[in-house]
Design a protein around this motif. Structure first.
Motif, PDB file in Angstrom:
ATOM      1  N   ARG A  70      -5.673   1.121   1.429  1.00  0.00           N
ATOM      2  CA  ARG A  70      -4.427   1.694   1.065  1.00  0.00           C
ATOM      3  C   ARG A  70      -4.478   3.101   1.765  1.00  0.00           C
ATOM      4  O   ARG A  70      -3.465   3.601   2.386  1.00  0.00           O
ATOM      5  CB  ARG A  70      -4.399   2.066  -0.364  1.00  0.00           C
ATOM      6  CG  ARG A  70      -4.134   0.724  -1.303  1.00  0.00           C
ATOM      7  CD  ARG A  70      -3.799   1.060  -2.710  1.00  0.00           C
ATOM      8  NE  ARG A  70      -3.105   0.284  -3.319  1.00  0.00           N
ATOM      9  CZ  ARG A  70      -2.546   0.193  -4.629  1.00  0.00           C
ATOM     10  NH1 ARG A  70      -2.603   1.300  -5.011  1.00  0.00           N
ATOM     11  NH2 ARG A  70      -1.916  -0.731  -5.030  1.00  0.00           N
ATOM     12  N   ASN A  88      -8.806  -6.932  -0.083  1.00  0.00           N
ATOM     13  CA  ASN A  88      -8.049  -5.989  -0.730  1.00  0.00           C
ATOM     14  C   ASN A  88      -8.025  -6.445  -2.061  1.00  0.00           C
ATOM     15  O   ASN A  88      -7.663  -5.201  -3.095  1.00  0.00           O
ATOM     16  CB  ASN A  88      -6.717  -6.046   0.199  1.00  0.00           C
ATOM     17  CG  ASN A  88      -6.904  -5.498   1.581  1.00  0.00           C
ATOM     18  OD1 ASN A  88      -8.059  -5.163   1.871  1.00  0.00           O
ATOM     19  ND2 ASN A  88      -5.682  -5.590   2.360  1.00  0.00           N
ATOM     20  N   ARG A 122       2.864   1.044  -3.826  1.00  0.00           N
ATOM     21  CA  ARG A 122       1.635   1.126  -4.782  1.00  0.00           C
ATOM     22  C   ARG A 122       2.302   0.766  -5.930  1.00  0.00           C
ATOM     23  O   ARG A 122       2.522   1.634  -6.844  1.00  0.00           O
ATOM     24  CB  ARG A 122       1.307   2.886  -5.039  1.00  0.00           C
ATOM     25  CG  ARG A 122       0.839   3.154  -3.685  1.00  0.00           C
ATOM     26  CD  ARG A 122      -0.101   4.290  -3.956  1.00  0.00           C
ATOM     27  NE  ARG A 122      -0.703   4.949  -2.722  1.00  0.00           N
ATOM     28  CZ  ARG A 122      -0.056   5.743  -1.757  1.00  0.00           C
ATOM     29  NH1 ARG A 122       1.019   6.256  -1.998  1.00  0.00           N
ATOM     30  NH2 ARG A 122      -0.821   6.011  -0.708  1.00  0.00           N
ATOM     31  N   CYS A 160      -9.025  -3.856  -5.191  1.00  0.00           N
ATOM     32  CA  CYS A 160      -7.936  -3.416  -6.261  1.00  0.00           C
ATOM     33  C   CYS A 160      -8.379  -3.526  -7.438  1.00  0.00           C
ATOM     34  O   CYS A 160      -8.232  -2.805  -8.452  1.00  0.00           O
ATOM     35  CB  CYS A 160      -6.543  -4.016  -5.931  1.00  0.00           C
ATOM     36  SG  CYS A 160      -5.820  -3.271  -4.508  1.00  0.00           S
ATOM     37  N   SER A 163       0.681  -1.219   0.067  1.00  0.00           N
ATOM     38  CA  SER A 163       0.017   0.180  -0.034  1.00  0.00           C
ATOM     39  C   SER A 163       1.033   1.174  -0.042  1.00  0.00           C
ATOM     40  O   SER A 163       0.504   2.187  -0.610  1.00  0.00           O
ATOM     41  CB  SER A 163      -0.890   0.088   1.252  1.00  0.00           C
ATOM     42  OG  SER A 163      -0.151   0.197   2.437  1.00  0.00           O
ATOM     43  N   GLU A 164       1.990   1.155   0.543  1.00  0.00           N
ATOM     44  CA  GLU A 164       2.940   2.422   0.606  1.00  0.00           C
ATOM     45  C   GLU A 164       3.827   2.607  -0.620  1.00  0.00           C
ATOM     46  O   GLU A 164       4.052   3.539  -1.133  1.00  0.00           O
ATOM     47  CB  GLU A 164       3.936   2.179   1.836  1.00  0.00           C
ATOM     48  CG  GLU A 164       3.168   2.115   3.250  1.00  0.00           C
ATOM     49  CD  GLU A 164       4.001   1.875   4.434  1.00  0.00           C
ATOM     50  OE1 GLU A 164       4.007   2.270   5.550  1.00  0.00           O
ATOM     51  OE2 GLU A 164       5.232   1.449   3.970  1.00  0.00           O
ATOM     52  N   LEU A 196     -10.522   1.920  -2.484  1.00  0.00           N
ATOM     53  CA  LEU A 196      -8.893   1.767  -1.889  1.00  0.00           C
ATOM     54  C   LEU A 196      -8.799   2.241  -0.641  1.00  0.00           C
ATOM     55  O   LEU A 196      -7.651   2.654  -0.343  1.00  0.00           O
ATOM     56  CB  LEU A 196      -8.107   2.447  -2.904  1.00  0.00           C
ATOM     57  CG  LEU A 196      -8.086   1.946  -4.515  1.00  0.00           C
ATOM     58  CD1 LEU A 196      -7.048   2.609  -5.249  1.00  0.00           C
ATOM     59  CD2 LEU A 196      -7.625   0.507  -4.530  1.00  0.00           C
ATOM     60  N   PRO A 208      -3.948   2.134   6.235  1.00  0.00           N
ATOM     61  CA  PRO A 208      -3.211   1.026   6.108  1.00  0.00           C
ATOM     62  C   PRO A 208      -3.260   0.098   7.416  1.00  0.00           C
ATOM     63  O   PRO A 208      -3.002  -1.163   7.315  1.00  0.00           O
ATOM     64  CB  PRO A 208      -1.827   1.290   5.654  1.00  0.00           C
ATOM     65  CG  PRO A 208      -1.503   2.728   6.121  1.00  0.00           C
ATOM     66  CD  PRO A 208      -2.878   3.276   5.925  1.00  0.00           C
ATOM     67  N   CYS A 217      -2.323  -4.621  -8.018  1.00  0.00           N
ATOM     68  CA  CYS A 217      -3.179  -3.713  -7.564  1.00  0.00           C
ATOM     69  C   CYS A 217      -3.373  -2.487  -8.299  1.00  0.00           C
ATOM     70  O   CYS A 217      -2.496  -2.148  -9.330  1.00  0.00           O
ATOM     71  CB  CYS A 217      -2.989  -3.212  -6.148  1.00  0.00           C
ATOM     72  SG  CYS A 217      -4.226  -2.393  -5.141  1.00  0.00           S
TER      73      CYS A 217
END
Length: 448
Positions: free
Chosen positions: A250, A357, A115, A361, A112-113, A247, A253, A142
């Motif tokens: 994300r 998740n 991406r 995505c 998520s960080e 999302l 988190p 994603c």
């Protein structure tokens, strides 16, 4: 004279008796909400557990209760099985206290960080391969995310939300900010409420003298107002809205659960009770309502065109043909326990984890590739995705018990986003179409 007095006394006693009976019945209804014809939820709050005071005092000009959509049901046939509020609260607190970030959660947080991108412009074979996740993979593909520009304080608050987050968004001043009802006093200690807005929405608030940043933290009632800085990533406000809608894992988190609430929806039941009843007790990854009218994706596509919810008819046709070519089937009993292919996505409850998740995505990929009408892509992603997502699809009648729906802000001179003239479908359009088999099966099922 004596008989007259006696008769008057008798009438007075009878009047008093029936008055007491009427009063008792009224008090019974008031203090026993489950007996009301429109209230099927057995509310078990003690008076001290329910927040009684208004969560925010709006100016009368703002009209937060404008454009309510009335329900047509006169009675309820389905009840929502809520547990005792304090029991639910303690269970939720214990689960949050005992939970730790597993290796899988750490990996999801890393993704998520960082991406990874998937813009949706792959070939048919390549696109289908993205719908599976193998445990040996190092990354989960994603959607491409055009990031929101947010302040550091907002980002820090989002990262610090570790239990349940309730998320909404208003772009282009399209809706009112409405406060949830029926909150328990302890819920605000556990749940975070975030509302994403743009400059136009802020300007709309200022018109009604709703001033922000008085104490350094931007809040309106329970909602922390998160202003997206600079320009929004997409020109279409609806597409910007699907970033926090789909999302959310994300943007937050460290949250374990989330509830998405369209800004046209006002919650009327406590979020912890909803989460426990509709998601946790069902051991589901996601809880979402059935659509009130449509069952098949193609029905929703036709309604989207008919009501000009998305005016580019040719792109809708291309989207549906792409889905038919790649395996989309009309709904049938073979798809159970999924009870429909068309949900009402105004309210979505999620457990953040690998299946949900990945689903969120992949759905976002489709919205970016075609259009933000998420009901059109929903079944396509759900049915092709592996591992299979656990989904509680509850009746629309339940939705009506736990939320109040409003129309969007009505503005003079504003019509559909795309002024494209619709044309009637004909057999000539269907013959030879990639969706010919889909439509034949759908119509055959509807006549059974």
């Amino acid at each position: 004279m004596g008989k007259s007095t006696s008769s008057l006394l008798l009438h007075s006693k009878l009047f008093f008796f029936f008055s007491l009976l009427s009063l008792s019945f009224t008090l019974f209804l008031l203090f026993n909400p489950s007996s009301l014809p429109r209230r099927c939820i057995p509310v078990r709050f003690l008076p001290s557990d329910l927040i009684q005071h208004p969560l925010f005092f709006y100016p009368t000009s703002y009209g937060e209760h404008k454009y309510a959509i009335p329900t047509v049901r006169s009675s309820c046939t389905i009840s929502v099985p809520f547990q005792n509020y304090m029991v639910v609260f303690r269970e939720f607190q214990d689960s949050m206290r005992n939970s730790t970030l597993s290796e899988e959660k750490r990996r999801l947080r890393y993704l998520s960080e960082n991406r990874s991108t998937f813009a949706g412009n792959f070939s048919t074979k390549e696109r289908r391969s993205f719908f599976s996740f193998n445990e040996g993979q190092r990354e989960i593909p994603c959607g491409f995310m055009k990031d929101f520009m947010l302040s550091n304080s907002d980002r820090m608050a989002m990262e610090n939300c570790r239990g349940l987050v309730i998320v909404s968004a208003i772009f282009n001043n399209h809706d009112k900010i409405r406060q949830p009802k029926g909150l328990g006093t302890k819920t605000l200690r556990t749940a975070c409420f975030f509302m994403f807005v743009d400059d136009k929405t802020i300007e709309g608030l200022k018109v009604h003298n709703i001033v922000l940043n008085k104490t350094g933290e931007t809040k309106i009632g329970v909602w922390r107002i998160v202003k997206v800085l600079q320009e929004l990533p997409y020109q279409n406000p609806a597409m910007n809205g699907v970033i926090p809608k789909h999302l959310v894992h994300r943007l937050f988190p460290n949250a374990h659960y989330s509830i998405w609430v369209d800004a046209k929806i006002q919650l009327t039941a406590d979020p912890l009770l909803l989460l426990h009843s509709l998601l946790i007790s069902k051991d589901a990854d996601m809880a979402i309502s059935n659509h009130p009218f449509n069952i098949h994706t193609m029905e929703e596509a036709m309604a989207t065109s008919r009501w000009k919810k998305w005016g580019d008819i040719q792109s809708l046709r291309e989207q549906m043909e792409a889905y038919c070519e790649n395996g989309l089937q009309p709904w049938s009993r073979k798809k159970l326990p999924y009870r429909t292919d068309v949900p009402d996505t105004a309210l979505i409850l999620r457990k953040h984890g690998i299946r949900n998740n990945l689903f969120s995505c992949l759905l976002f990929n489709e919205l970016e590739a075609f259009n933000p009408r998420d009901q059109l892509s929903f079944a396509y992603v759900r049915d092709l995705m592996k591992p299979r997502i656990k989904m509680n699809m509850f009746e629309v009648e339940v939705f009506e018990q736990i939320a109040m729906e409003y129309r969007h802000n009505i503005k003079k001179g504003e019509g559909a986003s795309y002024a494209v003239k619709s044309k009637m479908a004909s057999t000539k359009d269907i013959d030879g179409s990639k969706c010919e088999k889909y439509l034949a099966e759908m119509w055959a099922d509807s006549h059974d």
